[in-house]
Scaffold this motif. Structure first.
Motif, short mmCIF file in Angstrom:
data_model
loop_
_atom_site.label_atom_id
_atom_site.label_comp_id
_atom_site.label_asym_id
_atom_site.label_seq_id
_atom_site.Cartn_x
_atom_site.Cartn_y
_atom_site.Cartn_z
N ARG A 1 -21.21 69.25 15.49
CA ARG A 1 -20.04 69.10 16.24
C ARG A 1 -20.41 69.11 17.69
O ARG A 1 -21.28 69.90 18.37
CB ARG A 1 -18.95 70.11 16.26
CG ARG A 1 -18.07 70.01 14.94
CD ARG A 1 -16.81 70.95 15.10
NE ARG A 1 -17.47 72.40 14.84
CZ ARG A 1 -16.72 73.64 14.96
NH1 ARG A 1 -15.49 73.57 15.33
NH2 ARG A 1 -17.14 74.58 14.77
N THR A 2 -19.88 68.05 18.34
CA THR A 2 -19.92 67.66 19.81
C THR A 2 -18.94 68.29 20.74
O THR A 2 -17.68 67.81 20.35
CB THR A 2 -20.45 66.59 20.25
OG1 THR A 2 -21.48 65.98 19.65
CG2 THR A 2 -20.69 66.16 21.76
N ILE A 3 -18.90 69.16 21.58
CA ILE A 3 -17.68 69.76 22.28
C ILE A 3 -17.97 69.53 23.85
O ILE A 3 -19.18 69.53 24.34
CB ILE A 3 -17.58 71.16 22.31
CG1 ILE A 3 -17.62 71.57 20.80
CG2 ILE A 3 -16.29 71.55 22.87
CD1 ILE A 3 -16.46 71.21 19.94
N MET A 4 -17.09 68.59 24.58
CA MET A 4 -17.18 68.38 25.69
C MET A 4 -16.55 69.46 26.80
O MET A 4 -15.51 69.73 26.34
CB MET A 4 -16.33 67.12 26.12
CG MET A 4 -16.40 66.46 27.60
SD MET A 4 -15.25 65.19 28.07
CE MET A 4 -16.29 63.89 27.19
N ASP B 1 -13.76 57.38 23.67
CA ASP B 1 -14.68 56.52 23.95
C ASP B 1 -15.94 56.79 22.95
O ASP B 1 -16.51 55.91 22.16
CB ASP B 1 -15.12 56.15 25.26
CG ASP B 1 -15.80 54.69 25.39
OD1 ASP B 1 -16.14 54.06 24.48
OD2 ASP B 1 -16.02 54.30 26.51
N LEU B 2 -16.55 57.96 22.95
CA LEU B 2 -17.67 58.69 22.62
C LEU B 2 -17.54 58.86 20.94
O LEU B 2 -18.39 59.21 20.21
CB LEU B 2 -18.21 59.60 23.28
CG LEU B 2 -18.70 59.20 24.47
CD1 LEU B 2 -19.08 60.83 25.39
CD2 LEU B 2 -20.00 58.18 24.42
N GLY B 3 -16.14 59.12 20.60
CA GLY B 3 -15.70 59.60 19.14
C GLY B 3 -16.09 61.03 19.15
O GLY B 3 -15.93 61.76 17.99
N ILE B 4 -15.79 61.79 20.26
CA ILE B 4 -15.65 63.32 20.13
C ILE B 4 -14.28 63.84 19.80
O ILE B 4 -14.06 64.62 19.07
CB ILE B 4 -16.05 63.80 21.64
CG1 ILE B 4 -17.49 63.55 21.94
CG2 ILE B 4 -15.74 65.36 21.68
CD1 ILE B 4 -18.06 63.73 23.26
N VAL C 1 -12.47 69.22 23.46
CA VAL C 1 -12.30 68.87 24.96
C VAL C 1 -12.05 69.87 25.66
O VAL C 1 -10.68 70.50 25.48
CB VAL C 1 -11.86 67.42 25.13
CG1 VAL C 1 -11.92 67.24 26.73
CG2 VAL C 1 -12.48 66.52 24.50
N PHE C 2 -12.76 70.54 26.74
CA PHE C 2 -12.02 71.47 27.60
C PHE C 2 -12.24 70.92 28.84
O PHE C 2 -13.46 70.56 29.68
CB PHE C 2 -12.96 72.82 27.45
CG PHE C 2 -12.69 73.62 26.08
CD1 PHE C 2 -11.60 74.22 25.68
CD2 PHE C 2 -13.59 72.97 24.98
CE1 PHE C 2 -11.37 74.60 24.43
CE2 PHE C 2 -13.50 73.71 23.69
CZ PHE C 2 -12.28 74.60 23.48
#
Length: 871
Positions: free
Chosen positions: A532-535, A550-553, A583-584
């Motif tokens: 998982r990718t978390i921003m 846009d990135l699919g996160i 996203v945080f």
């Protein structure tokens, strides 16, 4: 909260004076009382302390005891070999540790060397370390902030705070008191300036409210100092393995010694045999083998633009199932870029702009002429927003230097944060033309006409609504919107007061710090690999969500949380809800650490990427911290486990793939070594139980452990990677080294190696009944050579050696050939034969031992075929 207090109130509270500043005596007194304005760090460990830490392990203790006993019974060669292994392993660890933990040093070096302050009514320049709370500090463009300041004056002041906030544009500052008493993030404290940030525009005056460790950067230093070292999964597993093997070895040795005493054997001989068995049970070379395999992996990763600062981090990468990534500079290119524009009532992508269209040409020219930045040959100066506008011209071959040379600036009104406008007067197309750019609401107030389809029309309410609707659409896509208006004036009307009135609206430009092009595909690869990718960003929520979509996160704003919302949850409550968010936004350094720890609380292996000072504590708190090598601060690099030399998110994914393959290779090496050692234990223990003569000498076991099987183990460590490794989910953090079929294969092969060794010994006794040395030599050769052949089967637990390519791992083939050659030399050369107490074998003997040695390899290959046919 200094930002919520009136500046006069603060000056009085800190016993200072806005006009004269502190007196020299008062400043000296405060400096003596509170200390220098610099960051402190904990005392570093000496090299000797680091060395002692490396040998603080149960496995090492047992080996040391074995070495001491070997010396006591005059088996000095055994002791020397054991001590060499311990020493080499410790030295490798010390070298790695001494390179680490430089974050606080980098933080100290970030302090500015000089500061302008008021003392005794005069403005003087002093060392920043001498700045004290209450000092009145003068700041201007290009100067670093020496301490935390509450601004008293601010004129068009902008400060680069991306290292704290993560925002890619400088923060606009003012001296107005914030009446909101709620806790504000650093990015929203507009009347504060923080230590080690850079003034990019304007000037100001501030009073020092925090110095040294009491600054915001000081708080980060404390967090770095307090954060405990994290032990990686591999370190934990090897430590547990060492304890288990150590106790098992001691237990088996004691049991064998007791049995031998009942059998009436020689006390000293059986004591040494028991020690030999203990040595056989413990893979002495394992720590060194693992360290070397990791080091070789590190060298490979450097070629992939990833520098590993701590060896165990390579293995940790292979276990990562969550990547917490900073947005600015990591997922994005860290450069404001114009994406859309609005003219003639239509929003159009920048790449579809028609420069032959009069309105479009006027919009581009006006944005470039009403601009103080430069961008030429890849070098930029000035505000990032203005640089982005010039870059539009560069793409369209409208260069600022040429445009300004042919359309000279006659007059100007600089940008002001209150007006939110900038105006220039240029001789544009031989006419004096006013260009004004700025915020949409400010431009609308001073525009009464609009240019549409080459016609100047009245700027009606409907037209203004259309413009506002276009601006809102751009804002919904997280674009920063700038508007342009113009008018033509005669030579006699160049009066500053009349320039920003009765303008003609031209259009809008929308810009953003866009995602890196290659990142989206890398995130898709990560998803496929169960990661998982978390921003995590200091930017605003809407901007973060737009990039995340846009990135699919993330899919929508419900998956995003702001820092202020995080504060409403206790640590335990936050852990329960953390998995609902991807996203945080608008987060502080404390928030980042809280997020990382919350994910770790669910048993995840967490990677955190970042480049700023604000990322350092979370980089250190994560299982593996990844810093940007180009844009990253020294602080971030010092706190990280891995540094990317190309600042590319894609490199992280490649590093994860490499980490998975390296771990698989380490696992092969460990299982191989343990199988071999188990075979030695089986051979010795069974022989003692059956009251046979000892089939192996102590030196035989040490030789096989430290020399013969070390080269194949290293070769397995550099085995070519499995191309399908990223199609599998990450291994569970608590997954055993013996998960799957590895544990069963270990036991089967341990028994096979032990059995073949005993077969060779018994056969040697029958062929040469009067020569125990001859039988021991055959057992010694089979023990060694069977392990060499068996290493071929260890390349893949499911696929045959012929499926994966017999010649793919040339290092392994060379190791096998070298091992057999060494074994031949030892028993053939008289000098070594006397040391090892062996007998020179005939060609017939060699034929027998080679055939026996092939048994474990053949059986392993047959097992793979059987499993494949059943599947």
């Amino acid at each position: 909260m200094w930002y919520s207090k009136n500046s006069d109130e603060i000056i009085k509270e800190l016993s200072s004076n806005e006009v004269n500043g502190l007196s020299s005596n008062e400043a000296k007194s405060r400096l003596e009382k509170n200390g220098l304005n610099k960051l402190q760090g904990k005392k570093k460990k000496s090299m000797f302390q680091l060395f002692l830490a490396q040998i603080n392990d149960v496995m090492i203790y047992i080996l040391l005891i074995a070495a001491i006993i070997s010396i006591a019974v005059k088996e000095v060669s055994d002791a020397i070999i054991i001590l060499i292994v311990i020493f080499v392993n410790a030295i490798i660890g010390v070298i790695q540790e001494s390179k680490a933990e430089k974050a606080l040093e980098a933080l100290k070096n970030m302090s500015t060397p000089k500061a302008l302050v008021k003392r005794d009514g005069n403005i003087i320049e002093i060392q920043s370390e001498e700045v004290v709370v209450g000092d009145i500090v003068i700041i201007d463009a290009g100067r670093y902030i020496p301490a935390d300041l509450r601004l008293i004056e601010a004129a068009n002041l902008k400060i680069e705070e991306s290292a704290f906030t993560g925002e890619s544009v400088p923060s606009e500052k003012n001296s107005e008191t914030n009446t909101d008493n709620s806790e504000l993030p650093i990015g929203d404290q507009h009347n504060m300036a923080f230590m080690s940030t850079l003034v990019t525009y304007g000037r100001g005056v501030g009073i020092v409210v925090g110095a040294g460790m009491n600054t915001e950067i000081g708080k980060i230093a404390k967090m770095l100092d307090a954060e405990e070292d994290n032990t990686t999964p591999l370190q934990k597993k090897l430590a547990q393995l060492g304890k288990t093997l150590g106790f098992a070895a001691v237990g088996v040795s004691i049991l064998m010694f007791i049995v031998s005493m009942f059998q009436g054997r020689d006390f000293l001989e059986m004591f040494m045999t028991s020690i030999s068995l203990a040595v056989a049970a413990i893979p002495e070379g394992l720590p060194a083998i693992v360290a070397i395999v990791l080091a070789l992996g590190v060298q490979r990763m450097i070629k992939e633009n990833a520098i590993i600062r701590k060896l165990p981090s390579v293995e940790t990468l292979g276990s990562v199932n969550i990547i917490c990534s900073d947005k600015t500079g990591t997922l994005t290119i860290n450069k404001m870029t114009v994406k859309k524009f609005f003219v003639d009532g239509t929003i159009i992508d920048l790449d579809k702009i028609d420069i032959n269209n009069k309105e479009a040409k006027l919009l581009v020219d006006g944005m470039i002429l009403c601009n103080d930045a430069t961008s030429k040959d890849g070098k930029q100066t000035g505000d990032p927003t203005e640089v982005a506008l010039i870059e539009v011209g560069n793409k369209l071959n409208i260069l600022k230097e040429d445009l300004t040379a042919s359309n000279k600036r006659i007059n100007e009104i600089p940008f002001d944060s209150d007006r939110k406008l900038m105006t220039t007067v240029n001789n544009y197309n031989n006419k004096n033309t006013v260009f004004t750019k700025g915020a949409i609401d400010s431009i609308l107030k001073i525009s009464n006409k609009i240019l549409i389809n080459n016609e100047v029309k009245e700027f009606t309410k409907d037209e203004k609504d259309n413009v506002l609707e276009a601006s809102n659409k751009m804002s919904d896509d997280a674009l920063r919107v700038l508007a342009l208006a113009y008018k033509e004036i005669d030579n006699n009307n160049i009066v500053v007061n009349n320039l920003e009135t009765d303008l003609i609206f031209v259009g809008l430009m929308g810009m953003i710090d866009p995602p890196r092009e290659e990142v989206k595909s890398s995130i898709d690869v990560s998803k496929n690999a169960g990661i998982r990718t978390i921003m995590i960003t200091g930017d605003h929520k809407n901007t973060a969500v737009a990039i995340a979509k846009d990135l699919g996160i993330a899919e929508d704003i419900s998956e995003a949380m702001a820092g202020s919302e995080i504060d409403t949850y206790s640590d335990d409550e936050f852990v329960k809800i953390i998995n609902n968010y991807k996203v945080f936004a608008r987060v502080s350094p404390e928030h980042k650490v809280k997020i990382v720890k919350a994910f770790k609380a669910h048993g995840n292996i967490v990677s955190m990427t970042g480049d700023g000072v604000n990322d350092a504590p979370s980089l250190k708190a994560a299982d593996i911290g990844v810093a940007m090598g180009i844009t990253g601060t020294d602080v971030a690099k010092g706190a990280a486990d891995m540094v990317l030399t190309d600042d590319n998110f894609t490199t992280i994914v490649k590093a994860v793939e490499e980490g998975r393959n390296i771990f698989n290779n380490i696992k092969k090496s460990i299982i191989f070594l343990l199988s071999c050692n188990l075979g030695e234990v089986v051979a010795l223990f069974v022989a003692i139980l059956l009251n046979w003569p000892t089939p192996l000498q102590a030196i035989h076991i040490l030789w096989v452990n430290l020399i013969t099987d070390s080269f194949p183990a290293l070769s397995l460590g550099v085995d070519p990677g499995d191309k399908g490794v990223m199609d599998l989910p990450p291994k569970a953090p608590n997954e055993s080294l013996f998960a799957g079929r590895m544990g069963i294969l270990l036991i089967i092969n341990g028994i096979l190696i032990g059995a073949t060794t005993l077969i060779a010994f018994v056969l040697g006794e029958k062929l040469y009944p009067d020569s125990l040395k001859h039988a021991q030599t055959m057992a010694f050769v089979v023990l060694s050579v069977s392990q060499l052949f068996y290493s071929l089967s260890m390349r893949n637990e499911r696929k045959s050696i012929f499926q994966i390519g017999f010649f793919k791992n040339k290092w392994l083939l060379a190791s096998i050939a070298f091992g057999i050659l060494l074994q031949f030399a030892i028993i053939t050369i008289p000098f070594t034969a006397s040391i090892f107490k062996v007998y020179s074998l005939s060609l017939y003997d060699w034929g027998i031992v080679i055939l026996i040695s092939l048994i474990p390899f053949v059986i392993n290959e047959l097992i793979k075929v059987i499993f494949k046919s059943k599947k």
